[in-house]
Scaffold this active site. Sequence first.
Site, PDB file in Angstrom:
ATOM      1  N   PRO A 153       0.811  -1.217   0.094  1.00 55.29           N
ATOM      2  CA  PRO A 153       0.129  -0.009   0.120  1.00 55.29           C
ATOM      3  C   PRO A 153       0.761   1.411   0.123  1.00 55.29           C
ATOM      4  O   PRO A 153       1.869   1.215   0.002  1.00 55.29           O
ATOM      5  CB  PRO A 153      -0.640  -0.067   1.320  1.00 55.29           C
ATOM      6  CG  PRO A 153       0.298  -0.698   2.129  1.00 55.29           C
ATOM      7  CD  PRO A 153       0.964  -1.686   1.356  1.00 55.29           C
ATOM      8  N   LYS A 188       4.015  -5.757  -6.334  1.00 58.85           N
ATOM      9  CA  LYS A 188       3.427  -4.867  -7.115  1.00 58.85           C
ATOM     10  C   LYS A 188       3.129  -3.530  -6.040  1.00 58.85           C
ATOM     11  O   LYS A 188       2.580  -3.562  -5.006  1.00 58.85           O
ATOM     12  CB  LYS A 188       1.741  -5.289  -7.440  1.00 58.85           C
ATOM     13  CG  LYS A 188       1.151  -3.979  -8.266  1.00 58.85           C
ATOM     14  CD  LYS A 188      -0.689  -4.231  -8.019  1.00 58.85           C
ATOM     15  CE  LYS A 188      -1.009  -3.468  -6.689  1.00 58.85           C
ATOM     16  NZ  LYS A 188      -0.734  -2.019  -6.784  1.00 58.85           N
ATOM     17  N   PRO A 189       3.938  -2.391  -6.384  1.00 61.84           N
ATOM     18  CA  PRO A 189       3.812  -1.205  -5.468  1.00 61.84           C
ATOM     19  C   PRO A 189       2.629  -0.597  -5.801  1.00 61.84           C
ATOM     20  O   PRO A 189       2.031  -0.789  -6.807  1.00 61.84           O
ATOM     21  CB  PRO A 189       4.963  -0.168  -6.163  1.00 61.84           C
ATOM     22  CG  PRO A 189       5.848  -1.302  -6.929  1.00 61.84           C
ATOM     23  CD  PRO A 189       4.848  -2.374  -7.499  1.00 61.84           C
ATOM     24  N   GLU A 221       0.005   2.572  -6.945  1.00 59.82           N
ATOM     25  CA  GLU A 221       0.014   3.518  -7.887  1.00 59.82           C
ATOM     26  C   GLU A 221       0.341   4.932  -7.244  1.00 59.82           C
ATOM     27  O   GLU A 221       0.777   5.569  -8.103  1.00 59.82           O
ATOM     28  CB  GLU A 221      -1.076   3.495  -8.912  1.00 59.82           C
ATOM     29  CG  GLU A 221      -2.513   3.430  -8.116  1.00 59.82           C
ATOM     30  CD  GLU A 221      -3.736   3.069  -9.106  1.00 59.82           C
ATOM     31  OE1 GLU A 221      -3.397   3.078 -10.091  1.00 59.82           O
ATOM     32  OE2 GLU A 221      -4.764   2.804  -8.622  1.00 59.82           O
ATOM     33  N   SER A 252      -6.420  -2.846   2.851  1.00 55.14           N
ATOM     34  CA  SER A 252      -7.452  -2.929   3.621  1.00 55.14           C
ATOM     35  C   SER A 252      -8.147  -4.175   3.643  1.00 55.14           C
ATOM     36  O   SER A 252      -7.768  -5.185   3.144  1.00 55.14           O
ATOM     37  CB  SER A 252      -8.735  -1.956   2.948  1.00 55.14           C
ATOM     38  OG  SER A 252      -8.937  -2.542   1.792  1.00 55.14           O
ATOM     39  N   ALA A 277     -11.121  -5.037   3.321  1.00 51.38           N
ATOM     40  CA  ALA A 277     -12.116  -5.459   2.074  1.00 51.38           C
ATOM     41  C   ALA A 277     -11.349  -6.116   0.976  1.00 51.38           C
ATOM     42  O   ALA A 277     -11.426  -7.179   0.268  1.00 51.38           O
ATOM     43  CB  ALA A 277     -12.759  -4.365   1.435  1.00 51.38           C
ATOM     44  N   GLU A 319      -1.946  -8.498   6.005  1.00 53.88           N
ATOM     45  CA  GLU A 319      -1.847  -7.413   7.024  1.00 53.88           C
ATOM     46  C   GLU A 319      -2.921  -6.509   6.636  1.00 53.88           C
ATOM     47  O   GLU A 319      -2.769  -5.763   5.632  1.00 53.88           O
ATOM     48  CB  GLU A 319      -0.422  -6.815   7.036  1.00 53.88           C
ATOM     49  CG  GLU A 319       0.740  -7.414   7.513  1.00 53.88           C
ATOM     50  CD  GLU A 319       0.574  -7.928   8.969  1.00 53.88           C
ATOM     51  OE1 GLU A 319      -0.092  -7.399   9.795  1.00 53.88           O
ATOM     52  OE2 GLU A 319       1.411  -8.910   9.141  1.00 53.88           O
ATOM     53  N   CYS A 332      -2.069   1.519   9.722  1.00 51.79           N
ATOM     54  CA  CYS A 332      -2.899   0.746  10.338  1.00 51.79           C
ATOM     55  C   CYS A 332      -3.053   0.556  11.623  1.00 51.79           C
ATOM     56  O   CYS A 332      -3.987   0.308  12.441  1.00 51.79           O
ATOM     57  CB  CYS A 332      -2.498  -0.891   9.758  1.00 51.79           C
ATOM     58  SG  CYS A 332      -0.809  -0.815   9.966  1.00 51.79           S
ATOM     59  N   GLU A 359     -12.549   2.249  10.299  1.00 55.72           N
ATOM     60  CA  GLU A 359     -11.432   2.934  10.331  1.00 55.72           C
ATOM     61  C   GLU A 359     -11.358   4.102   9.449  1.00 55.72           C
ATOM     62  O   GLU A 359     -11.828   4.020   8.284  1.00 55.72           O
ATOM     63  CB  GLU A 359     -10.345   1.742   9.448  1.00 55.72           C
ATOM     64  CG  GLU A 359      -8.821   2.039   9.432  1.00 55.72           C
ATOM     65  CD  GLU A 359      -8.241   1.330   8.660  1.00 55.72           C
ATOM     66  OE1 GLU A 359      -8.594   0.659   7.694  1.00 55.72           O
ATOM     67  OE2 GLU A 359      -6.941   0.982   8.956  1.00 55.72           O
TER      68      GLU A 359
HETATM   69  P1  NAD Z   1      -6.188  -0.981  -0.526  1.00 55.30           P
HETATM   70  O1  NAD Z   1      -6.735  -2.221   0.005  1.00 55.30           O
HETATM   71  O2  NAD Z   1      -6.920  -0.182  -1.307  1.00 55.30           O
HETATM   72  O3  NAD Z   1      -4.675  -1.263  -1.474  1.00 55.30           O
HETATM   73  C1  NAD Z   1      -3.705  -1.924  -1.312  1.00 55.30           C
HETATM   74  C2  NAD Z   1      -2.956  -2.561  -2.141  1.00 55.30           C
HETATM   75  O4  NAD Z   1      -3.823  -3.726  -2.673  1.00 55.30           O
HETATM   76  C3  NAD Z   1      -2.819  -1.516  -3.383  1.00 55.30           C
HETATM   77  O5  NAD Z   1      -1.512  -1.979  -3.744  1.00 55.30           O
HETATM   78  C4  NAD Z   1      -3.928  -1.915  -4.356  1.00 55.30           C
HETATM   79  O6  NAD Z   1      -3.413  -1.621  -5.626  1.00 55.30           O
HETATM   80  C5  NAD Z   1      -4.055  -3.206  -4.094  1.00 55.30           C
HETATM   81  N1  NAD Z   1      -5.273  -3.993  -4.401  1.00 55.30           N
HETATM   82  C6  NAD Z   1      -6.704  -3.352  -4.445  1.00 55.30           C
HETATM   83  N2  NAD Z   1      -7.383  -4.225  -4.607  1.00 55.30           N
HETATM   84  C7  NAD Z   1      -7.134  -5.263  -5.138  1.00 55.30           C
HETATM   85  C8  NAD Z   1      -7.403  -6.614  -5.271  1.00 55.30           C
HETATM   86  N3  NAD Z   1      -8.641  -6.930  -5.542  1.00 55.30           N
HETATM   87  N4  NAD Z   1      -6.445  -7.640  -5.442  1.00 55.30           N
HETATM   88  C9  NAD Z   1      -5.145  -7.564  -5.315  1.00 55.30           C
HETATM   89  N5  NAD Z   1      -4.688  -6.003  -5.170  1.00 55.30           N
HETATM   90  C10 NAD Z   1      -5.407  -5.197  -4.915  1.00 55.30           C
HETATM   91  O7  NAD Z   1      -5.539  -0.037   0.649  1.00 55.30           O
HETATM   92  P2  NAD Z   1      -4.839   1.220   0.844  1.00 55.30           P
HETATM   93  O8  NAD Z   1      -6.017   2.215   0.795  1.00 55.30           O
HETATM   94  O9  NAD Z   1      -3.872   1.410  -0.272  1.00 55.30           O
HETATM   95  O10 NAD Z   1      -4.194   1.152   2.138  1.00 55.30           O
HETATM   96  C11 NAD Z   1      -4.686   1.335   3.305  1.00 55.30           C
HETATM   97  C12 NAD Z   1      -5.238   0.016   3.891  1.00 55.30           C
HETATM   98  O11 NAD Z   1      -4.087  -0.627   4.348  1.00 55.30           O
HETATM   99  C13 NAD Z   1      -5.777   0.316   5.221  1.00 55.30           C
HETATM  100  O12 NAD Z   1      -6.966  -0.374   5.596  1.00 55.30           O
HETATM  101  C14 NAD Z   1      -4.856  -0.089   6.291  1.00 55.30           C
HETATM  102  O13 NAD Z   1      -5.255  -0.230   7.404  1.00 55.30           O
HETATM  103  C15 NAD Z   1      -4.250  -1.044   5.756  1.00 55.30           C
HETATM  104  N6  NAD Z   1      -2.774  -1.385   6.125  1.00 55.30           N
HETATM  105  C16 NAD Z   1      -2.546  -2.375   6.722  1.00 55.30           C
HETATM  106  C17 NAD Z   1      -1.463  -2.503   7.650  1.00 55.30           C
HETATM  107  C18 NAD Z   1      -0.917  -3.788   8.332  1.00 55.30           C
HETATM  108  O14 NAD Z   1       0.114  -3.871   8.596  1.00 55.30           O
HETATM  109  N7  NAD Z   1      -1.941  -4.419   8.938  1.00 55.30           N
HETATM  110  C19 NAD Z   1      -0.273  -1.617   7.412  1.00 55.30           C
HETATM  111  C20 NAD Z   1      -0.568  -0.510   6.498  1.00 55.30           C
HETATM  112  C21 NAD Z   1      -1.719  -0.237   5.923  1.00 55.30           C
END
Ligand code: NAD
Length: 490
Positions: free
Chosen positions: A153, A178-179, A181, A231, A233, A252, A286, A387
């Site tokens: 993320p 995959k970093p 975007e 996230s 979801a 995570e 998080c 959150e």
């Molecule tokens: P996000 O879930 O929207 O995206 C995270 C990553 O997943 C991105 O690289 C995105 O492109 C990718 N992604 C999105 N949909 C996908 C799918 N269907 N299949 C595969 N990859 C997909 O989250 P965000 O907004 O980038 O990050 C914030 C979230 O991450 C928050 O909910 C936060 O709590 C969580 N987070 C958790 C931790 C932890 O260690 N538990 C740490 C940091 C962030």
Amino acid sequence: MAAAVQPVSDRGLLLGGDVVDGTDLRPVLNPADGTLVARYAAATSADVDRAVADAHERGRAWTLLHPDERARILRRGAEAIREHVDEIARVLTLEQGKPLPDSVKEILFGASVFEYYAEEGRRVHGSLRPTASAGTMSMVSYHPVGVVAGIVPWNYPVDLYAWKVAPALAAGCPVVVKPPEEAPLAIGMVSRLLVDAGLPPGALADLPGGADVGRRLAAHPDIALVTATCSTATGKAIMRAAAEHLTRVSLELGGHCPLVVLPDADLELAARAAARRSFSNMGQICIAVNRVIVLDGVADAFVDALRSEVAAYVLGDPSVPGVGYGPCTTAQVVEKARSHVADAVARGAQLVIGGSEPDGEQFAAGHYFLPTVLDHVPSDALVMTEETFGPVLAVHRVSTIGEAIAVANATDYGLAAYVYGEDLGQALAVAEQIEAGGVGVNVNDVSELQAPFGGWKQSGLGRELGPEGLHAYLETRHTKVRRPAIAVDR
Ligand code: NAD
């Protein structure tokens, strides 16, 4: 005369050990002012397939390398990251929005993760187990799980990249990353340094892009394990996609972390700790404190201390020295913060400080939102149940410690929690009742290089950091052998 600032280079895909120009160049915008930082080449599904195939073919050389040699390469990579920390930090701040000292701290921690796993990867020991039948022996050994997909993320892109890539490589697994975007540039610099440190082609691919690239990786039949920080979801979507091939997952996910202020807490200390853990990186963590649960008798004094603490924060351009708090990374974060504040106020919460975008021309083009504290927040407010992942802190007052524990646990999340109280025995007893993978007692951080990090309940599956973070990338084999009898007469 001020030195000219170097422009940030566009980044391509890291594929097959080389940087490849993509055709679909997309902008990365500075969240502080909306200007173009640089462009990145977005990966396609075909790029994902090529990278996975290459990881299986040429990446095998990495798996077969002696762990000591893998360690040497990873240590060289860590040294290179340290040498280039200032350049990488500048780019991280421009693309993600955290103040420069926080970017430096993040990158140096990332380097120490590579150093730690370089060593940890040399100590993957098997064992001999007792057997029930005479003349047999049982050997237990550990093996790289296979090609790993890492999904990262944008909130701590370099750190969370390191938490995945370092242990996976140390375990002998080729990795396709995959970093995000929103912030793919600093990661691209780190990936290049690792390849230059001696990773063979196929050991590491770095394919920036959106959710479509992540989806392709999660569903890919030739990926052995998907490790994602995302996230809840998204974590569920990844798990569903991975189920098709029983691909392993390490997730995570989101958090909604409580901080309990006991009646004997040092209120100044607790307020400073709560504010920092709530607003650092503009709450986009998080393990951010989302909910302070405070006993009635000390609530007024605690909220006063919180107000004074936050009033002293300096918000501004994160590249400027002395600025402690920058913009949020995306417009969606600002929108969610605004809606959570409006919802809480409509339900009777009192605004203590913040609550809106800051005034001033310098903030107009950026994603700024004032660090916000709300008091008397009822349990049904969105900020108490969802959150925010933004700069909003809810204070909820309770009349007993039992009620505080019940409120702390009234969530599907279970990532981190914090307890403040001077009687350590009492604080520990409360900490033991809280359902979370990490609990801080009189400390506002639960990430520690050598300790496992991860969530209970819907905050995740598996652990990162510590020895557990390496074991996530290993499969176990039990080999049972019948020994021939000793030919004593020969
Ligand atoms: P996000 O879930 O929207 O995206 C995270 C990553 O997943 C991105 O690289 C995105 O492109 C990718 N992604 C999105 N949909 C996908 C799918 N269907 N299949 C595969 N990859 C997909 O989250 P965000 O907004 O980038 O990050 C914030 C979230 O991450 C928050 O909910 C936060 O709590 C969580 N987070 C958790 C931790 C932890 O260690 N538990 C740490 C940091 C962030």
